[in-house]
Design an enzyme around this catalytic site. Structure first.
Site, PDB file in Angstrom:
ATOM      1  N   CYS A   2       0.870  -1.183   0.000  1.00 35.37           N
ATOM      2  CA  CYS A   2       0.000   0.000   0.000  1.00 35.37           C
ATOM      3  C   CYS A   2       0.908   1.236   0.000  1.00 35.37           C
ATOM      4  O   CYS A   2       2.106   1.131   0.211  1.00 35.37           O
ATOM      5  CB  CYS A   2      -0.855   0.045   1.257  1.00 35.37           C
ATOM      6  SG  CYS A   2      -1.829  -1.435   1.518  1.00 35.37           S
ATOM      7  N   ARG A  27       1.626   1.528  -5.789  1.00 34.63           N
ATOM      8  CA  ARG A  27       1.784   0.602  -4.669  1.00 34.63           C
ATOM      9  C   ARG A  27       0.485  -0.099  -4.282  1.00 34.63           C
ATOM     10  O   ARG A  27       0.495  -1.069  -3.517  1.00 34.63           O
ATOM     11  CB  ARG A  27       2.331   1.345  -3.442  1.00 34.63           C
ATOM     12  CG  ARG A  27       3.656   2.021  -3.675  1.00 34.63           C
ATOM     13  CD  ARG A  27       4.119   2.682  -2.404  1.00 34.63           C
ATOM     14  NE  ARG A  27       4.304   1.706  -1.354  1.00 34.63           N
ATOM     15  CZ  ARG A  27       5.386   0.963  -1.182  1.00 34.63           C
ATOM     16  NH1 ARG A  27       6.392   1.094  -1.998  1.00 34.63           N
ATOM     17  NH2 ARG A  27       5.467   0.097  -0.198  1.00 34.63           N
ATOM     18  N   TRP A  75      -3.757  -1.865  -1.302  1.00 35.98           N
ATOM     19  CA  TRP A  75      -3.816  -3.124  -2.036  1.00 35.98           C
ATOM     20  C   TRP A  75      -4.187  -4.185  -1.008  1.00 35.98           C
ATOM     21  O   TRP A  75      -3.434  -4.497  -0.097  1.00 35.98           O
ATOM     22  CB  TRP A  75      -2.473  -3.447  -2.689  1.00 35.98           C
ATOM     23  CG  TRP A  75      -2.518  -4.769  -3.377  1.00 35.98           C
ATOM     24  CD1 TRP A  75      -3.288  -5.093  -4.444  1.00 35.98           C
ATOM     25  CD2 TRP A  75      -1.804  -5.944  -3.023  1.00 35.98           C
ATOM     26  NE1 TRP A  75      -3.098  -6.412  -4.770  1.00 35.98           N
ATOM     27  CE2 TRP A  75      -2.192  -6.963  -3.917  1.00 35.98           C
ATOM     28  CE3 TRP A  75      -0.881  -6.258  -2.033  1.00 35.98           C
ATOM     29  CZ2 TRP A  75      -1.686  -8.249  -3.859  1.00 35.98           C
ATOM     30  CZ3 TRP A  75      -0.371  -7.546  -1.982  1.00 35.98           C
ATOM     31  CH2 TRP A  75      -0.780  -8.518  -2.893  1.00 35.98           C
ATOM     32  N   ASN A 101       0.719   0.156   6.016  1.00 30.17           N
ATOM     33  CA  ASN A 101       1.145  -0.682   4.894  1.00 30.17           C
ATOM     34  C   ASN A 101       1.896  -1.862   5.490  1.00 30.17           C
ATOM     35  O   ASN A 101       2.807  -1.672   6.285  1.00 30.17           O
ATOM     36  CB  ASN A 101       2.073   0.133   3.979  1.00 30.17           C
ATOM     37  CG  ASN A 101       2.822  -0.735   2.986  1.00 30.17           C
ATOM     38  OD1 ASN A 101       2.290  -1.754   2.530  1.00 30.17           O
ATOM     39  ND2 ASN A 101       4.031  -0.354   2.647  1.00 30.17           N
ATOM     40  N   GLY A 102       1.501  -3.068   5.123  1.00 28.08           N
ATOM     41  CA  GLY A 102       2.166  -4.261   5.656  1.00 28.08           C
ATOM     42  C   GLY A 102       1.131  -5.268   6.127  1.00 28.08           C
ATOM     43  O   GLY A 102      -0.053  -5.153   5.794  1.00 28.08           O
ATOM     44  N   GLU A 489      17.957 -17.881 -18.899  1.00 30.06           N
ATOM     45  CA  GLU A 489      17.722 -16.525 -18.389  1.00 30.06           C
ATOM     46  C   GLU A 489      19.052 -15.846 -18.040  1.00 30.06           C
ATOM     47  O   GLU A 489      19.250 -14.670 -18.325  1.00 30.06           O
ATOM     48  CB  GLU A 489      16.771 -16.596 -17.185  1.00 30.06           C
ATOM     49  CG  GLU A 489      16.576 -15.313 -16.394  1.00 30.06           C
ATOM     50  CD  GLU A 489      16.005 -14.148 -17.187  1.00 30.06           C
ATOM     51  OE1 GLU A 489      15.642 -14.325 -18.371  1.00 30.06           O
ATOM     52  OE2 GLU A 489      15.950 -13.029 -16.635  1.00 30.06           O
ATOM     53  N   LYS A 493      20.372 -12.464 -19.712  1.00 31.96           N
ATOM     54  CA  LYS A 493      20.699 -11.272 -18.917  1.00 31.96           C
ATOM     55  C   LYS A 493      22.063 -10.719 -19.303  1.00 31.96           C
ATOM     56  O   LYS A 493      22.223  -9.529 -19.511  1.00 31.96           O
ATOM     57  CB  LYS A 493      20.710 -11.694 -17.456  1.00 31.96           C
ATOM     58  CG  LYS A 493      19.976 -10.989 -16.401  1.00 31.96           C
ATOM     59  CD  LYS A 493      18.574 -10.584 -16.443  1.00 31.96           C
ATOM     60  CE  LYS A 493      17.869 -10.426 -17.728  1.00 31.96           C
ATOM     61  NZ  LYS A 493      16.464 -10.673 -17.712  1.00 31.96           N
ATOM     62  N   GLU A 496      22.188  -9.260 -23.019  1.00 30.04           N
ATOM     63  CA  GLU A 496      21.441  -8.041 -23.341  1.00 30.04           C
ATOM     64  C   GLU A 496      22.046  -6.783 -22.743  1.00 30.04           C
ATOM     65  O   GLU A 496      21.857  -5.697 -23.276  1.00 30.04           O
ATOM     66  CB  GLU A 496      19.948  -8.169 -22.982  1.00 30.04           C
ATOM     67  CG  GLU A 496      19.624  -8.189 -21.520  1.00 30.04           C
ATOM     68  CD  GLU A 496      18.132  -8.255 -21.237  1.00 30.04           C
ATOM     69  OE1 GLU A 496      17.355  -7.576 -21.922  1.00 30.04           O
ATOM     70  OE2 GLU A 496      17.746  -8.977 -20.310  1.00 30.04           O
ATOM     71  N   HIS A 512      25.824 -32.517 -27.732  1.00 34.56           N
ATOM     72  CA  HIS A 512      25.309 -32.647 -29.099  1.00 34.56           C
ATOM     73  C   HIS A 512      25.729 -31.479 -29.985  1.00 34.56           C
ATOM     74  O   HIS A 512      25.169 -31.275 -31.051  1.00 34.56           O
ATOM     75  CB  HIS A 512      23.779 -32.786 -29.069  1.00 34.56           C
ATOM     76  CG  HIS A 512      23.342 -34.008 -28.327  1.00 34.56           C
ATOM     77  ND1 HIS A 512      23.503 -35.271 -28.835  1.00 34.56           N
ATOM     78  CD2 HIS A 512      22.801 -34.157 -27.103  1.00 34.56           C
ATOM     79  CE1 HIS A 512      23.053 -36.154 -27.949  1.00 34.56           C
ATOM     80  NE2 HIS A 512      22.627 -35.494 -26.886  1.00 34.56           N
ATOM     81  N   LYS A 611      12.037  -1.259 -23.100  1.00 35.33           N
ATOM     82  CA  LYS A 611      11.400  -1.950 -21.980  1.00 35.33           C
ATOM     83  C   LYS A 611      10.132  -2.651 -22.409  1.00 35.33           C
ATOM     84  O   LYS A 611       9.835  -3.754 -21.985  1.00 35.33           O
ATOM     85  CB  LYS A 611      11.116  -0.946 -20.850  1.00 35.33           C
ATOM     86  CG  LYS A 611      10.534  -1.578 -19.584  1.00 35.33           C
ATOM     87  CD  LYS A 611      11.539  -2.513 -18.934  1.00 35.33           C
ATOM     88  CE  LYS A 611      10.965  -3.281 -17.758  1.00 35.33           C
ATOM     89  NZ  LYS A 611      11.737  -4.495 -17.463  1.00 35.33           N
TER      90      LYS A 611
HETATM   91  O1  M6R Z   1       6.851  -6.956 -20.717  1.00 36.00           O
HETATM   92  P1  M6R Z   1       7.107  -8.375 -21.096  1.00 36.00           P
HETATM   93  O2  M6R Z   1       7.349  -9.256 -19.916  1.00 36.00           O
HETATM   94  O3  M6R Z   1       6.050  -8.962 -21.963  1.00 36.00           O
HETATM   95  O4  M6R Z   1       8.452  -8.338 -21.938  1.00 36.00           O
HETATM   96  C1  M6R Z   1       8.927  -9.474 -22.565  1.00 36.00           C
HETATM   97  C2  M6R Z   1      10.362  -9.299 -22.996  1.00 36.00           C
HETATM   98  O5  M6R Z   1      10.486  -8.251 -23.908  1.00 36.00           O
HETATM   99  C3  M6R Z   1      11.293  -9.028 -21.811  1.00 36.00           C
HETATM  100  O6  M6R Z   1      11.181 -10.026 -20.830  1.00 36.00           O
HETATM  101  C4  M6R Z   1      12.740  -8.956 -22.268  1.00 36.00           C
HETATM  102  O7  M6R Z   1      13.178 -10.193 -22.709  1.00 36.00           O
HETATM  103  C5  M6R Z   1      13.635  -8.437 -21.156  1.00 36.00           C
HETATM  104  N1  M6R Z   1      14.386  -7.314 -21.605  1.00 36.00           N
HETATM  105  C6  M6R Z   1      14.627  -9.418 -20.675  1.00 36.00           C
HETATM  106  O8  M6R Z   1      15.415  -8.908 -19.656  1.00 36.00           O
END
Ligand code: M6R
Length: 616
Positions: A2, A27, A75, A101-102, A489, A493, A496, A512, A611
């Protein structure tokens, strides 16, 4: 989660409180309220279900004048989101008002005692016990020279178990606002002859010039002449005042150099928020309000297709392992951009679950629309409230992980996996999962935020490892079973945000093809917790070592063997195999972050990426 805000000064509290609430709306957004004490010390309070704009609508034209007050945006955890459960809450005589909040974990026990002592409760919330306890202590001390709001507040806090950020005031102490913090954020803002309390500094930006970040166990008392901060033993604390001069970005980063690091470090909190109110320990069950309306349809589903892109897709892969193992429902995981171009076989009892942090990813959304065309049940697992995917799906679960600003997804991933674990529990308990196993999973999920905290304490070690390796041009990531998606993942990370070539592989698949790449210049990160496939991945590590490859191993605490196998070892705390991805990914996030920074890059703004990817 919250949002709370408090004001005491010379200006009209109403507009400052409402503006603060608007900024804190991320929040919590199911109900809101404010209380202002007018010049005659009459409390003027309003609260309602809905967003801040609904509250504004409700108080339009109402006379709410005064220079001190509190605001809250909620929330819901305990008690439905409705007008009554909205904050502020008050005591029996409507003298003391509070926003919280909590979660007060021992609220039931406290309430029982207070009911016996004649207190009348009006809401179903855990928060209301706090204000009645303060009232009770004040009453007891009426004839004592120690009678003060502060002392009653301190006595109350000492009895509370759980998490809280509280702001409290009383019409009988018109010049005082008290605040307290434990495990939920609270800042004290300092302006010119005015003081503020808020869940985060962005709420008071432009009003306050300085801010004090309260620590757990600290209490703040503000009055027109100043403020004091003390601990629960009433010992005064000296605190540093930070400058918040119109620097929203810096504030939003809470002192971290990058959003990515902030978001990595706040995972104990985001994981707590994602699971809050969603675990029923005794019944070994998950309570997922957003899918309640389709509960019976979910009992019937015989196939679940999880769609997502990037990190969200990888979270979906972990979900596949969990749901198949514990619910026995066949799961298929599909990349959003592929789903609509193939011919998915979807029966009438199929459902699709779109996983997306932003809720706006075009490819994932297209998959949802395609599934809708086919007439199957569509579900969303989305972080951004009211985003397109959240609106377009039949039902869904919000992450409640808080805003994720760094382009590299971190806390959204762990929150997605945590909620997928809750979904596996939910679907499993609808089917054959036993009560005992359900309780075990529920208990382990509950403990995940603590384990995330422990994993984060490895941050300095990971930074040192990053210093050793950041100049390498290629990295291989391997994992098996639950940690295969984690390897993918981790590889995503690093690539990217550091532009290093990485490959994520299932350990057993390496022989393989990709093993041909291994030599002393191609290090490997092996995710090898002590689980059901541990021996298998040890063989893969040995295969790498035999080819002079360097290995950084992420394994379980207490695993002595790994030291002699790998070049560098990171020890993570033990949890259920299905939940390890939430913990094992944390060192990989930190590794990627530090490598990026060491290479002089900005991890928050990687080249060529955005993003939210709203184009196909
Ligand atoms: O907003 P979304 O979770 O749908 O986004 C999906 C991907 O674009 C997102 O997870 C992307 O792979 C990230 N930059 C990875 O860190």
């Amino acid at each position: 989660m919250c949002g709370i805000v408090g004001y005491l000064g010379q200006k009209e509290a109403r507009s400052i409180l409402l503006e603060g609430l608007r900024r804190l709306e991320y929040r919590g957004y199911d109900s809101a309220g404010i209380i202002v004490l007018d010049e005659k010390n009459t409390p003027r309070y309003f609260k309602c279900r809905g967003k801040i704009k609904d509250l504004e609508e409700k108080i339009k034209g109402k006379k709410i004048e005064g220079n001190m007050g509190l605001g809250h945006t909620r929330w819901a955890t305990h008690g439905a989101p409705n007008d009554i459960n909205a904050h502020p809450h008050w005591d029996c005589s409507k003298s003391i008002f509070l926003v919280h909040n909590g979660i007060i974990e021992n609220h039931k026990e406290i309430k029982k005692i207070l009911l016996k002592r004649g207190h009348k409760f009006s809401s179903e919330t855990d928060s209301e016990v706090i204000v009645h306890l303060v009232e009770d202590f004040l009453k007891k001390e009426r004839n004592s020279r120690h009678n003060s709001l502060e002392s009653a507040f301190l006595k109350t806090l000492r009895l509370l178990k759980g998490a809280y950020a509280i702001a409290l005031m009383s019409k009988d102490y018109p010049q005082t606002i008290l605040g307290a913090k434990r495990s939920s954020p609270l800042v004290l803002g300092i302006g010119k002859e005015e003081y503020f309390l808020a869940s985060d500094a962005s709420a008071i930006l432009g009003y306050a010039s300085g801010v004090i970040y309260l620590d757990d166990g600290e209490v703040a008392s503000i009055n027109p002449d100043g403020f004091s901060i003390f601990d629960l033993g009433n010992n005064i604390k000296e605190k540093e005042i930070s400058d918040i001069e119109n620097n929203l970005i810096k504030i939003q980063k809470s002192g971290y150099p990058h959003f990515m690091l902030k978001e990595i470090m706040e995972q104990p909190e985001s994981l707590e928020n994602s699971q809050r109110g969603r675990i029923i320990l005794e019944q070994g069950m998950a309570k997922l309000g957003g899918i309640e309306s389709v509960k019976e349809r979910l009992r019937e589903i015989d196939k679940l297709t999880i769609v997502g892109c990037g990190t969200a897709y990888l979270a979906g892969m972990v979900g596949e392992y969990m749901i198949e193992e514990y619910a026995g429902v066949p799961v298929e995981v599909e990349i959003g951009s592929e789903f609509r171009y193939r011919k998915p076989i979807l029966g009438k009892n199929s459902a699709i679950l779109a996983v997306s942090q932003s809720g706006e990813t075009a490819d994932t959304l297209a998959a949802v629309n395609e599934a809708k065309e086919k007439g199957i049940l569509t579900l969303g697992l989305v972080n951004v409230v009211s985003s397109t995917i959240a609106r377009q799906t039949d039902a869904g679960i919000y992450n409640h992980a808080g805003p994720e600003i760094g382009v590299a997804s971190t806390k959204a991933f762990t929150s997605q996996v945590e909620i997928l674990a809750l979904l596996a529990l939910f679907l499993g308990r609808q089917r054959n999962l036993s009560l005992v196993m359900g309780q075990r999973i529920a208990k382990e999920i509950k403990n995940i935020p603590n384990l995330a905290k422990k994993a984060l304490s490895l941050a300095p070690d990971i930074k040192n490892i990053a210093k050793k390796y950041y100049k390498f041009k290629n990295f291989l990531y391997i994992g098996r079973k639950y940690n295969y998606p984690v390897a993918l993942e981790g590889a995503l990370k690093l690539k990217e945000i550091s532009y290093i070539n990485t490959q994520g592989y299932a350990g057993g698949e390496m022989k393989h093809g990709s093993i041909a790449l291994i030599d002393k210049n191609f290090p490997c990160l092996a995710i090898c917790p002590k689980d059901s496939v541990y021996e298998k991945i040890v063989s893969n590590i040995e295969e790498i070592k035999a080819r002079q490859g360097r290995v950084i191993a992420i394994t379980t605490q207490g695993n002595k063997e790994m030291k002699s196998l790998a070049d560098d070892v990171v020890y993570i705390p033990k949890t259920l195999e299905m939940l390890t991805p939430i913990i094992s990914v944390i060192p990989l996030q930190l590794f990627a972050y530090h490598v990026s920074v060491l290479k002089g890059l900005d991890p928050d703004k990687p080249r060529n990426l955005a993003k939210s990817v709203t184009v196909e």
